[in-house]
Design an enzyme around this catalytic site. Structure first.
Site, PDB file in Angstrom:
ATOM      1  N   LYS A 152      -4.035   7.682   3.129  1.00 14.14           N
ATOM      2  CA  LYS A 152      -5.238   7.375   3.921  1.00 14.14           C
ATOM      3  C   LYS A 152      -5.095   7.915   5.350  1.00 14.14           C
ATOM      4  O   LYS A 152      -6.083   8.320   5.964  1.00 14.14           O
ATOM      5  CB  LYS A 152      -5.508   5.865   3.931  1.00 14.14           C
ATOM      6  CG  LYS A 152      -5.954   5.302   2.574  1.00 14.14           C
ATOM      7  CD  LYS A 152      -7.193   5.980   2.034  1.00 14.14           C
ATOM      8  CE  LYS A 152      -7.802   5.244   0.855  1.00 14.14           C
ATOM      9  NZ  LYS A 152      -8.859   6.023   0.195  1.00 14.14           N
ATOM     10  N   TYR A 168       0.828  -1.205   0.000  1.00 13.04           N
ATOM     11  CA  TYR A 168       0.000   0.000   0.000  1.00 13.04           C
ATOM     12  C   TYR A 168       0.864   1.257   0.000  1.00 13.04           C
ATOM     13  O   TYR A 168       0.481   2.282  -0.546  1.00 13.04           O
ATOM     14  CB  TYR A 168      -0.979   0.009   1.190  1.00 13.04           C
ATOM     15  CG  TYR A 168      -2.273  -0.619   0.808  1.00 13.04           C
ATOM     16  CD1 TYR A 168      -2.375  -2.006   0.726  1.00 13.04           C
ATOM     17  CD2 TYR A 168      -3.371   0.135   0.458  1.00 13.04           C
ATOM     18  CE1 TYR A 168      -3.546  -2.602   0.326  1.00 13.04           C
ATOM     19  CE2 TYR A 168      -4.550  -0.452   0.054  1.00 13.04           C
ATOM     20  CZ  TYR A 168      -4.636  -1.820   0.002  1.00 13.04           C
ATOM     21  OH  TYR A 168      -5.789  -2.403  -0.411  1.00 13.04           O
TER      22      TYR A 168
HETATM   23  P1  NAD Z   1     -13.350   2.693  -7.868  1.00  8.52           P
HETATM   24  O1  NAD Z   1     -12.236   2.557  -8.838  1.00  8.52           O
HETATM   25  O2  NAD Z   1     -14.669   2.195  -8.258  1.00  8.52           O
HETATM   26  O3  NAD Z   1     -13.487   4.192  -7.366  1.00  8.52           O
HETATM   27  C1  NAD Z   1     -12.395   5.075  -7.262  1.00  8.52           C
HETATM   28  C2  NAD Z   1     -12.801   6.313  -8.015  1.00  8.52           C
HETATM   29  O4  NAD Z   1     -11.810   7.342  -7.874  1.00  8.52           O
HETATM   30  C3  NAD Z   1     -12.943   6.050  -9.516  1.00  8.52           C
HETATM   31  O5  NAD Z   1     -14.245   6.358  -9.922  1.00  8.52           O
HETATM   32  C4  NAD Z   1     -11.924   7.000 -10.139  1.00  8.52           C
HETATM   33  O6  NAD Z   1     -12.344   7.516 -11.390  1.00  8.52           O
HETATM   34  C5  NAD Z   1     -11.887   8.081  -9.075  1.00  8.52           C
HETATM   35  N1  NAD Z   1     -10.749   8.986  -9.224  1.00  8.52           N
HETATM   36  C6  NAD Z   1      -9.416   8.687  -9.217  1.00  8.52           C
HETATM   37  N2  NAD Z   1      -8.707   9.820  -9.458  1.00  8.52           N
HETATM   38  C7  NAD Z   1      -9.616  10.845  -9.595  1.00  8.52           C
HETATM   39  C8  NAD Z   1      -9.519  12.222  -9.858  1.00  8.52           C
HETATM   40  N3  NAD Z   1      -8.332  12.830 -10.049  1.00  8.52           N
HETATM   41  N4  NAD Z   1     -10.663  12.941  -9.945  1.00  8.52           N
HETATM   42  C9  NAD Z   1     -11.872  12.368  -9.760  1.00  8.52           C
HETATM   43  N5  NAD Z   1     -12.024  11.059  -9.515  1.00  8.52           N
HETATM   44  C10 NAD Z   1     -10.916  10.302  -9.441  1.00  8.52           C
HETATM   45  O7  NAD Z   1     -12.811   1.927  -6.558  1.00  8.52           O
HETATM   46  P2  NAD Z   1     -13.355   1.901  -5.071  1.00  8.52           P
HETATM   47  O8  NAD Z   1     -12.666   0.741  -4.459  1.00  8.52           O
HETATM   48  O9  NAD Z   1     -14.832   2.006  -5.052  1.00  8.52           O
HETATM   49  O10 NAD Z   1     -12.709   3.201  -4.436  1.00  8.52           O
HETATM   50  C11 NAD Z   1     -13.481   4.201  -3.782  1.00  8.52           C
HETATM   51  C12 NAD Z   1     -12.817   4.569  -2.464  1.00  8.52           C
HETATM   52  O11 NAD Z   1     -12.888   3.456  -1.581  1.00  8.52           O
HETATM   53  C13 NAD Z   1     -11.332   4.933  -2.586  1.00  8.52           C
HETATM   54  O12 NAD Z   1     -11.051   6.005  -1.712  1.00  8.52           O
HETATM   55  C14 NAD Z   1     -10.669   3.666  -2.098  1.00  8.52           C
HETATM   56  O13 NAD Z   1      -9.361   3.882  -1.597  1.00  8.52           O
HETATM   57  C15 NAD Z   1     -11.617   3.280  -0.994  1.00  8.52           C
HETATM   58  N6  NAD Z   1     -11.476   1.928  -0.493  1.00  8.52           N
HETATM   59  C16 NAD Z   1     -11.526   0.867  -1.333  1.00  8.52           C
HETATM   60  C17 NAD Z   1     -11.355  -0.417  -0.837  1.00  8.52           C
HETATM   61  C18 NAD Z   1     -11.366  -1.613  -1.749  1.00  8.52           C
HETATM   62  O14 NAD Z   1     -10.862  -2.672  -1.359  1.00  8.52           O
HETATM   63  N7  NAD Z   1     -11.898  -1.510  -2.955  1.00  8.52           N
HETATM   64  C19 NAD Z   1     -11.168  -0.617   0.541  1.00  8.52           C
HETATM   65  C20 NAD Z   1     -11.145   0.485   1.382  1.00  8.52           C
HETATM   66  C21 NAD Z   1     -11.295   1.762   0.854  1.00  8.52           C
END
Ligand code: NAD
Length: 260
Positions: A164, A157
């Protein structure tokens, strides 16, 4: 019977790519609770898929917004003002770190990759809150999405763990300041979920399986469970909760040792 009724409320969800996106999981719950929900997507190539997702739900709309581009944020919030007048709920579901920064050693993180990861994944919450502030209605609420690698080392990570940690600290500072306007700010710390963003994490598949085995419930949490927590935290049901990071990870973070 207690239920969450958000009719008359409006929400903006930033960062949806497809139906697996955690932003969509929360947005869908808000819609089902009766809120009018707008979504933002990073780039035009994502528009068609998002339009398909939102089509069945009346009153939804979507707008392109790269959270690092000030003019995009200005345009997005101008549209929020024009369409909704004000906004009750904001979901910040955006993160990015260059692949090289996660593939390599943390000690080799370049200043460019550091700045990109922290700017997109942490600072954007601050700029979104600043743009939202004049439109947020009293009693409103913001949630962001974080991950346990902010607290403990999760190999690979790297700079995303640091981003984060900055995001969770920013949540507390924003919660303190916006609390004076009765606006709450919270972070949801989700366990691993199969999404597009997760695919960019080296070794995500084996980490996903390992986390399920080590969690208290013997499985991973689901997108729907993230959605339900988002609905709860945003709504008045959580009126006394702000500045918190709440886990939805089937108990993984509270485990100290694995015996079998
Ligand atoms: P996802 O890829 O569906 O969503 C991430 C989004 O961030 C995407 O839609 C992407 O287009 C957007 N993004 C990235 N750079 C950007 C920018 N410059 N401007 C606007 N949008 C931008 O994946 P996800 O897993 O749903 O991620 C959403 C959140 O959840 C993130 O913060 C991620 O770190 C967090 N998260 C995910 C997990 C997991 O395991 N998937 C676990 C904990 C937290």
């Amino acid at each position: 019977m207690i239920s969450i009724d958000l009719s008359g409320k409006t929400a903006l969800v930033l960062g949806v790519t497809n139906a697996r996106s955690l932003g969509w999981s929360i947005g869908e719950q808000l819609i089902r609770a009766g809120a009018r929900v707008a979504f933002s997507y990073q780039g035009e190539r994502l528009k068609a898929d998002l339009d398909k997702l939102t089509a069945p739900f009346e009153g939804t709309w979507s707008e392109q917004c790269d959270v690092t581009v000030e003019a995009d944020l200005t345009r997005l919030f101008e549209r929020v003002r024009a369409e909704f007048g004000g906004v009750d709920y904001i979901v910040h579901s955006v993160a990015f770190a260059p692949r090289a920064a996660m593939d390599g050693r943390f000690v080799d993180t370049t200043p460019e990759d550091w700045n990109t990861a922290l700017s997109v994944s942490a600072y954007s919450l601050v700029s979104v809150a600043r743009h939202a502030e004049p439109l947020l209605r009293e009693g409103g609420s913001i949630v962001t999405l974080t991950y346990y690698a902010s607290q403990k080392v999760v190999p690979k990570y790297n700079v995303m763990g640091v981003a984060k940690a900055a995001l969770e600290a920013s949540t507390r500072y924003l919660a303190y300041e916006l609390g004076k306007k009765n606006v709450r700010v919270n972070a949801i710390s989700a366990g691993p979920m199969r999404t597009v963003a997760a695919r960019s994490i080296p070794g995500f598949g084996s980490m996903y399986d390992k986390a399920a085995g080590m969690s208290m419930l013997g499985r991973n949490a689901t997108q729907e469970e993230v959605g339900k927590l988002g609905l709860f935290l945003l709504s008045d049901m959580a009126s006394g909760i702000t500045g918190e990071t709440t886990y939805v990870d089937a108990g993984y973070n509270a485990m100290g040792m694995q015996l079998d």
